[in-house]
Design an enzyme around this catalytic site. Structure first.
Site: not given
Ligand code: LMR
Length: 394
Positions: A127, A208, A210, A243
């Protein structure tokens, strides 16, 4: 004085949100930010969330501060949801945070406080905000191989070879389930190898998580996290409720520090509260209270689980539909990986140029690394996307 500031790079995911909003085409498709949309394109408030808010509105008689670590009942409920009975409640220090991002940020700061020169191993790719926060904090990042561009699955041999270079005092950041951005995940046997590696190297895992409930189900998605927490002397877990409870803007998350050592536990708890105090004092409560209300009420919990399961199955259906449509149009099985991936995302595995062409020519918005938010699709847009993918020659 502020003229000395340097412009910071825009977050790619959030920049895409704006570009999509500005596009006048009615055939445009938003596969950017990780947000679930139902068949009509709406991100609904979940039924149990509405009911819990109603209950809170009727019964809440004060908005006085909670504790620095948030309401302990929230931590209790979330720890049970994520860790089940893998570890004893007494071994988990926890603090509520503003969203999963808040938990990630506090976790990195805790690592830095404990060991300023700790290296953080991150999957390549991960991410983008992981990397951005680590850079902001001046922490050393070591990427480990993760995605196989050929198979669109996990490059497990590469991953293990890279992680073997970690040692005690390093941190290995793992996605508990539904890897973001690729959608490619480890199987149970592979997780066991990772656990053995963590034990052999002495590196500290940071997980992590999520997207619990978006992959193979609430328990299945937490299985690796539970196994790791039970198998290593200490670990950090950053969890998000954005989410799976659909409460994105309420900013609801929890950071957990697990250790069997009781004096380390007390220090962890004190440090988590300290970090909250330094950064924003008390964490937000409304989302946490919604989650606690749902998890502690059998009827609300049952309804939430049922709706989450509907969402999960809808995403799985979109995956199979898209893979089938691409199979039909391309006459090949090369897109079968889309049905294998789990969670919100799939990495298409194409070049930034093709991603750009998809946007300019077809109004398809995905992140430049070709991450598609599968949860942004619906029955109407699956054929549009499949046609566009084939049209640009992917
Ligand atoms: C994403 O990866 O799109 C989500 O986790 C939202 C974000 O805050 O980036």
């Amino acid at each position: 004085m502020f003229e000395t500031l340097k412009a910071q790079p825009a977050d790619k995911i959030l920049a895409l949100m704006q570009m999509y909003r500005d596009d006048p085409r009615d055939t445009k498709v938003d596969l950017g930010v990780g947000v679930y949309k139902d068949a009509t394109g709406l991100t609904p408030v979940m039924r149990a969330v509405k009911a819990a808010e109603h209950q809170i509105w009727e019964t809440q008689d004060s908005k006085v501060y909670t504790g620095l670590a948030g309401d302990p009942a929230f931590a209790d409920a979330m720890i049970a949801l994520i860790l089940g009975d893998a570890v004893s409640r007494g071994s988990v220090a926890a603090a509520a945070t503003p969203g999963g991002t808040g938990a990630v940020r506090q976790a990195f700061e805790m690592i830095q406080m404990a060991k300023p020169d700790a290296r953080v191993f991150v999957s390549d790719p991960t991410w983008p905000n992981h990397l951005s926060i680590l850079k902001y904090l001046g922490m050393e990042v070591v990427p480990y191989r993760y995605f196989n561009d050929e198979t669109r699955g996990v490059d497990f041999d590469g991953m293990i070879a890279d992680l073997k270079t970690a040692h005690a005092g390093d941190v290995i950041l793992l996605h508990g389930c539904c890897h973001n951005p690729t959608g490619a995940n480890l199987n149970a046997a592979e997780w066991d190898v990772v656990i053995k590696l963590l034990q052999d190297t002495g590196a500290t895992p940071m997980i992590d998580i999520a997207y619990q409930g978006f992959g193979d189900g609430l328990d299945a998605d937490a299985a690796a996290t539970r196994k790791i927490a039970a198998a290593v002397p200490e670990c950090l877990i950053a969890a998000s409720c954005s989410k799976n409870f659909g409460i994105y803007r309420e900013r609801t998350g929890l950071l957990m520090a697990v250790t069997a050592d009781s004096s380390a536990h007390a220090l962890n708890q004190q440090t988590l509260a300290f970090l909250n105090r330094q950064n924003y004092s008390f964490p937000p409560d409304h989302g946490a209270r919604i989650v606690t209300t749902i998890l502690n009420d059998a009827a609300l919990r049952g309804d939430w689980m049922a709706e989450l399961e509907e969402v999960r199955n809808a995403m799985l259906g979109l995956r199979t539909d898209l893979a089938a449509e691409l199979q039909r149009l391309s006459g090949s099985d090369r897109f079968g990986f889309i049905a294998q991936h789990r969670g919100m995302f799939s990495r298409l595995g194409t070049t930034p140029d093709k991603v750009e062409e998809l946007r300019v020519k077809h109004g398809i918005y995905m992140v430049g690394d070709s991450r598609m938010n599968i949860a942004g699709l619906n029955a109407r847009t699956v054929p549009i996307l499949a046609h566009a993918i084939i049209d640009v020659g992917i």
